[in-house]
Design a protein around this motif. Sequence first.
Motif, short mmCIF file in Angstrom:
data_model
loop_
_atom_site.label_atom_id
_atom_site.label_comp_id
_atom_site.label_asym_id
_atom_site.label_seq_id
_atom_site.Cartn_x
_atom_site.Cartn_y
_atom_site.Cartn_z
N ASP A 92 66.68 11.11 55.52
CA ASP A 92 65.29 10.70 55.35
C ASP A 92 65.19 9.18 55.38
O ASP A 92 66.20 8.47 55.36
CB ASP A 92 64.65 11.35 54.10
N ALA A 93 63.95 8.70 55.46
CA ALA A 93 63.74 7.27 55.70
C ALA A 93 64.34 6.41 54.57
O ALA A 93 64.92 5.36 54.84
CB ALA A 93 62.24 7.00 55.84
N ILE A 94 64.24 6.87 53.33
CA ILE A 94 64.75 6.08 52.21
C ILE A 94 66.28 5.95 52.30
O ILE A 94 66.84 4.86 52.19
CB ILE A 94 64.35 6.71 50.85
N GLU A 95 66.95 7.09 52.54
CA GLU A 95 68.41 7.06 52.66
C GLU A 95 68.86 6.19 53.83
O GLU A 95 69.82 5.43 53.72
CB GLU A 95 68.95 8.47 52.89
N GLU A 96 68.14 6.32 54.93
CA GLU A 96 68.51 5.53 56.11
C GLU A 96 68.34 4.03 55.86
O GLU A 96 69.20 3.22 56.20
CB GLU A 96 67.65 5.97 57.32
N LEU A 97 67.24 3.68 55.22
CA LEU A 97 66.99 2.27 54.88
C LEU A 97 68.07 1.75 53.95
O LEU A 97 68.60 0.64 54.12
CB LEU A 97 65.60 2.16 54.23
N HIS A 98 68.43 2.56 52.97
CA HIS A 98 69.45 2.15 52.02
C HIS A 98 70.81 1.99 52.69
O HIS A 98 71.51 1.01 52.50
CB HIS A 98 69.53 3.16 50.87
N ALA A 99 71.16 2.97 53.54
CA ALA A 99 72.48 2.95 54.18
C ALA A 99 72.60 1.81 55.19
O ALA A 99 73.65 1.17 55.29
CB ALA A 99 72.74 4.30 54.85
N VAL A 148 56.59 9.15 51.91
CA VAL A 148 57.90 9.44 51.34
C VAL A 148 57.71 9.64 49.84
O VAL A 148 56.66 9.34 49.29
CB VAL A 148 58.89 8.26 51.54
N CYS A 149 58.78 10.10 49.22
CA CYS A 149 58.72 10.35 47.78
C CYS A 149 58.81 9.01 47.05
O CYS A 149 59.87 8.38 47.03
CB CYS A 149 59.88 11.27 47.40
N PRO A 178 58.74 8.10 43.74
CA PRO A 178 59.71 7.93 42.64
C PRO A 178 61.13 7.73 43.17
O PRO A 178 61.88 6.91 42.64
CB PRO A 178 59.58 9.25 41.85
N GLU A 179 61.46 8.43 44.25
CA GLU A 179 62.80 8.29 44.83
C GLU A 179 62.99 6.88 45.42
O GLU A 179 64.03 6.24 45.25
CB GLU A 179 62.98 9.35 45.92
N LEU A 180 61.96 6.42 46.11
CA LEU A 180 62.01 5.08 46.72
C LEU A 180 62.19 4.01 45.65
O LEU A 180 63.07 3.14 45.75
CB LEU A 180 60.70 4.82 47.49
N PHE A 181 61.38 4.08 44.60
CA PHE A 181 61.43 3.06 43.55
C PHE A 181 62.76 3.13 42.79
O PHE A 181 63.35 2.10 42.47
CB PHE A 181 60.24 3.22 42.59
N ALA A 182 63.22 4.35 42.53
CA ALA A 182 64.48 4.49 41.78
C ALA A 182 65.64 3.92 42.59
O ALA A 182 66.52 3.23 42.05
CB ALA A 182 64.73 5.97 41.46
N LYS A 183 65.63 4.15 43.90
CA LYS A 183 66.71 3.63 44.75
C LYS A 183 66.67 2.10 44.76
O LYS A 183 67.71 1.43 44.63
CB LYS A 183 66.55 4.20 46.17
N ALA A 184 65.47 1.53 44.87
CA ALA A 184 65.33 0.08 44.89
C ALA A 184 65.79 -0.53 43.57
O ALA A 184 66.54 -1.53 43.56
CB ALA A 184 63.88 -0.31 45.18
N ALA A 185 65.39 0.07 42.46
CA ALA A 185 65.78 -0.46 41.15
C ALA A 185 67.30 -0.34 40.97
O ALA A 185 67.94 -1.24 40.40
CB ALA A 185 65.04 0.27 40.04
N GLU A 186 67.87 0.73 41.49
CA GLU A 186 69.32 0.92 41.38
C GLU A 186 70.08 -0.15 42.18
O GLU A 186 71.04 -0.75 41.70
CB GLU A 186 69.68 2.32 41.90
#
Length: 346
Positions: A2-9, A26-27, A29-37
Motif C-alpha cells: 500500500d501507499a504508506i508502506e511503499e513511501l516508508h520503504a 489511506v488509513c 491512523p496508520e499513516l500518522f503512527a508510521k510517521a511518528a515511529e
Amino acid sequence: MDAIEELHANRDLPDARLREIIEGDVCEPELFAKAAEVCGGYYGKDIYVRGLIEFTNYCKNNCYYCGIRRDNHNLERYRLGQDEILACCAEGYELGYRTFVLQGGEDAAVTDAMVCALVAEIKKLYPDCAVTLSLGERPRASYSAFRDAGADRYLLRHETANAAHYRALHPESMRLENRKRCLWDLKEIGYQVGSGFMVGSPYQTTECLIEDLRFLQDLQPDMIGVGPYIPHRDTPFRDHPGGDLRVCLRIIAILRLLFPSALIPATTALGTVDARGRELGIGAGANVIMPNLSPVHVRKHYALYDNKICVSEGAAECRACLESRVVPMGYRIVTDIGNRVHSPNS
Ligand code: 5AD
Ligand code: FES
C-alpha cells in the motif's frame, strides 16, 4: 504494497500514490503512527523548542495572504530595538531555550549592519545557542555577512513551488525564481536551511502540493515548516476558506516519511485552527515547537492571520503550557540546541 508502506520503504512515491495519501484515500491512523515511529527512530521522545522573537512587523511586500502586508494600514507597526531583543533572549535562556529565531517582515530599516551586530552579540552572550534568521529575501552578500556574524540557520518558506500558483499568491514584484535562488544561496553559504509552505492556500491544488514535495526533495532542507492557510480580515484573500487541518497533518506525515531526519515543527498556525493542532502535528511526525518569546505588548501586532494563539500569554506561560501538552503524550521538551540528527539512534 500500500501507499504508506511503499513511501516508508522507498522514502519516495510516484505522484499518483502521493495524491492518494494527500487526498485521504489511506488509513490515517496508520499513516500518522508510521510517521511518528520514524521520527522516534531519530529523535526518540525529544521535542525541540525554538524561541521565536518577532522583532519587526514592517514589510515592503504585499503578499495577498499575509496580514502584515504593506497595504494593511489597519495594523500598528513596531520594530524592537537591540536591547529589547536581548531581553527576550535573556528570558528565553532562563526558560531553557537554546535556539533564538529572529523573525520579521522584509523591513528595509533593518540594515545588514544591525542584523550582524545583533547576531554577534547574541552569539557572544550565549555561545551554546543557535541563532536562526527569518528575514525574507535578501541579497546573497547579506546572507553571507549574517553567516559570518555567527548566524547558524535561516528559515525561508518557498510558499509554493508552482510558478502559476506563486503568481496567484504574490504581486508581480515578487518572483519564484528569486525565492528559490535565495534558498540555494543560503544552502551554499552553509546555513542549516528551513523551507516550507502553507497548506490550503487559495488556488492550491493537489498537483501544487506534489510540486512542493518534489521541490523539497531537490533542495533537501534541514527544516520543513508547514501550516494551514488562515484568512486575515485585512487582506485581499479574506474571503478564501482556510486550509484543512487533516490535509495539513497528512502532509506533515508524508514529509516525515520522505525526509526521516528533518526538523519539522508543529506550527502556531496548526495550533490556531485546532486547540490540539500542535499535539496532532507531533502525533503525525513533527518534532519541533516554536513558541513566542516576543514581548507581550507587541504580540498581537504580528498578525499574519486572524485569531493567532498565544498573543496574551508571556514566555513563561507558553513554556509551561507546552510542557503540559507534550508530557501527557509521553514526550519531553529538551533544553538543547536542537540540531538535526543525521542517523537513527539504535
Ligand atoms: N495563514 C497561514 N500562514 C501564513 N503565513 C503568512 N500568512 C499566512 C496566513 N494567512 C506564513 C507564510 C510565511 C510564514 C512566516 O507564515 O508561509 O512564510
Ligand atoms: Fe502559548 Fe500554550 S503555547 S499559551
